[in-house]
Design a protein around this motif. Structure first.
Motif, PDB file in Angstrom:
ATOM      1  N   ALA A  97       0.877   4.109  -2.879  1.00  0.00           N
ATOM      2  CA  ALA A  97       0.634   5.517  -2.556  1.00  0.00           C
ATOM      3  C   ALA A  97       1.783   6.392  -3.056  1.00  0.00           C
ATOM      4  CB  ALA A  97       0.449   5.689  -1.040  1.00  0.00           C
TER       5      ALA A  97
ATOM      6  N   GLU B 187       0.829  -1.212   0.000  1.00  0.00           N
ATOM      7  CA  GLU B 187       0.000   0.000   0.000  1.00  0.00           C
ATOM      8  C   GLU B 187       0.860   1.257   0.000  1.00  0.00           C
ATOM      9  OE1 GLU B 187      -2.857  -0.079   3.176  1.00  0.00           O
ATOM     10  OE2 GLU B 187      -3.651  -2.015   2.515  1.00  0.00           O
TER      11      GLU B 187
ATOM     12  N   GLN C 277       1.440   6.849  -6.790  1.00  0.00           N
ATOM     13  CA  GLN C 277       0.381   7.823  -7.072  1.00  0.00           C
ATOM     14  C   GLN C 277       0.885   9.247  -6.856  1.00  0.00           C
ATOM     15  OE1 GLN C 277      -2.909   7.958  -8.043  1.00  0.00           O
ATOM     16  NE2 GLN C 277      -2.877   5.809  -8.590  1.00  0.00           N
TER      17      GLN C 277
END
Length: 172
Positions: free
Chosen positions: A76, A72, A79
């Motif tokens: 992130a 995760e 992104q």
């Protein structure tokens, strides 16, 4: 596949319906020099013909990791990096085209993700790809100019990465 999109209204007099139907140049952005040349061409061309520009970056699918929190965090970070890249180049595109481009982040294998998006967005009039100034064409150019070329719902523009700035401007 994850899609994140943002649009800036180009002016007070432009209704949303006019913006939705305006020709849209979808420019594939990555860290390469040739994507900057493609961006410059698309922004200048859009400015001349009253089109809009969408900058798109595709994030490769995250590898499965046993530790979900690490996976995760990596997603992130990818992104955030994609957002920062697109926002920094949106400033340049806005200066050239006169309007703020939309930005789009797709997640998945690049070619199929772009193909799905182009097929699903009738405003895309051209998919703009930058070609390296040397060597074989990249995987996106090979994908979109190969057997799928005759089935695409839009034009594919391949901008040579080695074009001089003055020549590029004269072609728009």
């Amino acid at each position: 596949m994850m899609i994140r999109e943002s649009f800036a209204l180009p002016g007070f007099g432009c209704s949303l319906s006019a913006m939705e139907t305006a020709p849209n140049y979808l420019v594939v952005i990555d860290q390469s020099d040739e994507s900057r040349v493609a961006l410059r061409f698309a922004a200048l061309r859009a400015g001349h013909v009253g089109a809009r520009v969408t900058l798109v970056h595709v994030i490769a699918p995250a590898e499965f990791m046993q530790w979900g929190a690490v996976q995760e965090a990596m997603a992130a970070e990818a992104q955030e990096e994609a957002t920062a890249l697109l926002e920094s180049l949106a400033d340049e595109a806005e200066a050239l085209a006169g309007t703020r481009p939309a930005t789009l982040i797709l997640e998945g294998e690049a070619a199929p993700a772009l193909l799905d998006h182009v097929r699903g967005d009738p405003t895309v009039r051209a998919l703009v790809l930058g070609a390296a100034s040397r060597g074989a064409p990249g995987p996106l150019i090979s994908f979109f100019t190969g057997e799928r070329a005759g089935q695409l719902p839009c034009v594919v523009m391949i901008v040579p990465g080695g074009l001089e700035r003055e020549r590029l401007e004269s072609l728009t």
